[in-house]
Design a protein around this motif. Structure first.
Motif, short mmCIF file in Angstrom:
data_model
loop_
_atom_site.label_atom_id
_atom_site.label_comp_id
_atom_site.label_asym_id
_atom_site.label_seq_id
_atom_site.Cartn_x
_atom_site.Cartn_y
_atom_site.Cartn_z
N GLY A 100 -15.94 -11.21 -10.66
CA GLY A 100 -15.44 -10.10 -9.86
C GLY A 100 -14.12 -10.40 -9.18
N GLY A 101 -13.61 -11.63 -9.33
CA GLY A 101 -12.35 -12.03 -8.73
C GLY A 101 -11.18 -11.23 -9.28
N TYR A 102 -10.07 -11.30 -8.54
CA TYR A 102 -8.86 -10.53 -8.89
C TYR A 102 -8.08 -11.25 -9.99
CZ TYR A 102 -4.27 -8.33 -8.28
OH TYR A 102 -3.09 -7.68 -8.50
N GLY A 103 -7.93 -10.60 -11.11
CA GLY A 103 -7.24 -11.21 -12.25
C GLY A 103 -5.82 -10.72 -12.46
N GLY A 104 -5.23 -10.08 -11.43
CA GLY A 104 -3.86 -9.60 -11.59
C GLY A 104 -3.77 -8.51 -12.63
N ASN A 105 -2.62 -8.38 -13.26
CA ASN A 105 -2.43 -7.39 -14.31
C ASN A 105 -2.62 -8.03 -15.68
OD1 ASN A 105 -1.76 -5.03 -12.79
ND2 ASN A 105 0.16 -6.04 -12.28
N PRO A 106 -3.20 -7.28 -16.61
CA PRO A 106 -3.38 -7.81 -17.97
C PRO A 106 -2.03 -7.89 -18.68
CG PRO A 106 -3.91 -5.49 -17.93
CD PRO A 106 -3.63 -5.87 -16.50
N CYS A 107 -1.98 -8.65 -19.75
CA CYS A 107 -0.71 -8.77 -20.49
C CYS A 107 -0.97 -8.83 -21.98
CB CYS A 107 0.05 -10.02 -20.05
SG CYS A 107 -0.69 -11.58 -20.60
N GLY A 108 0.11 -8.68 -22.73
CA GLY A 108 0.14 -9.03 -24.14
C GLY A 108 1.04 -10.25 -24.27
N PHE A 109 1.17 -10.77 -25.50
CA PHE A 109 2.00 -11.96 -25.71
C PHE A 109 3.02 -11.70 -26.81
CE2 PHE A 109 -2.15 -13.76 -24.31
CZ PHE A 109 -1.71 -14.35 -23.14
N LEU A 110 4.26 -12.10 -26.54
CA LEU A 110 5.29 -12.08 -27.59
C LEU A 110 5.70 -13.53 -27.85
CD1 LEU A 110 7.17 -10.68 -29.51
CD2 LEU A 110 8.57 -9.95 -27.57
N PHE A 111 5.34 -14.02 -29.04
CA PHE A 111 5.62 -15.40 -29.43
C PHE A 111 6.92 -15.45 -30.23
CE2 PHE A 111 0.99 -15.16 -29.17
CZ PHE A 111 0.65 -16.33 -28.49
N TYR A 112 7.71 -16.48 -29.95
CA TYR A 112 8.91 -16.78 -30.74
C TYR A 112 8.71 -18.19 -31.28
CZ TYR A 112 10.76 -13.24 -27.46
OH TYR A 112 10.97 -12.11 -26.69
N ILE A 113 8.34 -18.28 -32.55
CA ILE A 113 8.01 -19.59 -33.12
C ILE A 113 8.78 -19.76 -34.43
CG2 ILE A 113 6.16 -21.10 -33.94
CD1 ILE A 113 4.18 -19.33 -32.34
N VAL B 110 6.96 -18.22 -25.39
CA VAL B 110 6.09 -17.04 -25.27
C VAL B 110 6.49 -16.25 -24.04
CG1 VAL B 110 4.19 -18.22 -24.02
CG2 VAL B 110 3.71 -16.17 -25.37
N LYS B 111 6.54 -14.93 -24.23
CA LYS B 111 6.85 -14.00 -23.14
C LYS B 111 5.63 -13.12 -22.91
CE LYS B 111 9.95 -10.56 -23.75
NZ LYS B 111 11.30 -10.00 -23.95
N LEU B 112 5.33 -12.86 -21.65
CA LEU B 112 4.22 -11.96 -21.33
C LEU B 112 4.74 -10.52 -21.32
CD1 LEU B 112 2.83 -14.60 -20.74
CD2 LEU B 112 1.94 -13.65 -18.61
N THR B 113 4.03 -9.64 -22.00
CA THR B 113 4.44 -8.23 -22.06
C THR B 113 3.44 -7.38 -21.27
OG1 THR B 113 3.10 -7.81 -24.03
CG2 THR B 113 5.35 -8.57 -24.39
N ILE B 114 3.83 -6.14 -20.95
CA ILE B 114 2.89 -5.27 -20.25
C ILE B 114 1.73 -4.90 -21.17
CG2 ILE B 114 4.56 -4.30 -18.64
CD1 ILE B 114 4.57 -1.73 -20.38
N ALA B 115 0.59 -4.59 -20.54
CA ALA B 115 -0.57 -4.03 -21.24
C ALA B 115 -1.24 -3.11 -20.24
CB ALA B 115 -1.51 -5.14 -21.69
N HIS B 116 -1.68 -1.95 -20.70
CA HIS B 116 -2.32 -1.00 -19.78
C HIS B 116 -3.83 -1.12 -19.91
CE1 HIS B 116 1.37 0.77 -18.41
NE2 HIS B 116 1.77 0.87 -19.65
N HIS B 117 -4.44 -1.76 -18.91
CA HIS B 117 -5.84 -2.15 -19.01
C HIS B 117 -6.28 -2.66 -17.63
CE1 HIS B 117 -9.22 -3.19 -21.57
NE2 HIS B 117 -9.24 -4.43 -21.13
N GLY B 118 -7.44 -3.35 -17.54
CA GLY B 118 -7.88 -3.98 -16.31
C GLY B 118 -7.87 -5.49 -16.48
N SER B 119 -8.26 -6.23 -15.43
CA SER B 119 -8.23 -7.69 -15.55
C SER B 119 -9.18 -8.39 -14.60
CB SER B 119 -6.80 -8.22 -15.35
OG SER B 119 -6.74 -9.61 -15.59
N ALA B 120 -10.28 -7.71 -14.17
CA ALA B 120 -11.22 -8.37 -13.27
C ALA B 120 -11.82 -9.60 -13.94
CB ALA B 120 -12.34 -7.40 -12.88
N LEU B 121 -12.00 -10.65 -13.17
CA LEU B 121 -12.57 -11.90 -13.69
C LEU B 121 -14.09 -11.81 -13.75
CD1 LEU B 121 -9.99 -14.00 -11.80
CD2 LEU B 121 -10.46 -14.26 -14.25
N PRO B 122 -14.75 -12.70 -14.51
CA PRO B 122 -16.21 -12.61 -14.69
C PRO B 122 -16.99 -12.61 -13.37
CG PRO B 122 -15.28 -14.14 -16.28
CD PRO B 122 -14.15 -13.76 -15.36
#
Ligand code: NI
Ligand code: MN
Length: 227
Positions: free
Chosen positions: A118-131, A104-116
């Motif tokens: 209020g903690g810092y959740g970094g940048n959001p991502c999408g997923f590219l699976f190779y199965i 699995v590779k993490l891809t960019i996603a344009h969004h937010g990522s605050a944790l429940p």
């Protein structure tokens, strides 16, 4: 080997590879459309795209009960470890990793990522699976971006795209996303869970199939397709 892909509503999926059960964005307990209970779900791996409650959802309780390994970005990894989880594998955007069941590779996603909390959740991502030779792109929460074309260059068998509007791409931009990605098959997600993201997925499917070669699978919560 067949890959079973089950939509558990919103952005939540169970992907069964034959070797492993992969649970993506397990928003179950507070999800009015969830077809299962959080304490009945099994998982070997849980993938978390970003910190919002409708994605991180029941991750902690399911991981603690099942011992599943959680895959997420480094910042959410740190937060989950601080919440008492031990099996957490950090990755980050652009990075892939080979697990026993596939990659699995993490891809960019344009969004937010605050944790429940209020903690810092970094940048959001999408997923590219190779199965097992198949490629599945789960865009997770994002607006439309032109680099979806780069993701599509890999040859996507299944694209999982939000159509709900308001928080993510709406139907118009999701149609443009299909044209950029050129997947064989599409599943629309992230609609109808809340009033502000009500959509008609059948009407969207008709437009996509009229304007692109992609085949659309509109699923009901709990339904699955085989790849
Ligand atoms: Ni979100
Ligand atoms: Mn969301």
């Amino acid at each position: 080997m067949i890959i079973n892909v089950t939509w558990l509503s919103h952005a939540c999926f169970m992907i069964e590879t034959g070797d492993a059960q992969l649970l993506v964005d397990p928003f179950i307990t507070d999800n009015p459309l969830a077809p299962v209970k959080a304490d009945q779900v099994s998982a070997d791996y849980i993938l978390v795209s970003h910190g919002h409650g409708d994605h991180i959802g029941d991750t902690i309780s399911i991981a603690k009960r099942t011992g599943a390994t959680v895959i997420s970005n480094f910042e959410i990894h740190n937060w989950l470890v601080s919440q008492g989880l031990e099996n957490v594998h950090p990755q980050h955007i652009g990075g892939g990793f080979d697990y026993p069941w596939g990659r699995v590779k993490l891809t960019i996603a344009h969004h937010g990522s605050a944790l429940p909390d209020g903690g810092y959740g970094g940048n959001p991502c999408g997923f590219l699976f190779y199965i097992q030779g198949k490629k599945i792109y789960h865009a997770c929460d994002t607006g439309l971006f032109y680099d979806m074309k780069l993701i599509g260059e890999e040859g996507i068998d299944l694209a999982i795209l939000p159509i709900g509007d308001n928080f993510t791409m709406g139907p118009e931009d999701a149609l443009r996303a299909v044209k950029l990605i050129e997947p064989s098959r599409v599943i629309p997600i992230h609609y109808d869970t809340f009033d502000v993201i009500k959509q008609d997925p059948y009407q969207w499917a008709k437009r996509v199939e009229n304007e692109t070669p992609a085949k659309v699978s509109v699923l009901k919560p709990g339904e699955q397709i085989e790849l």
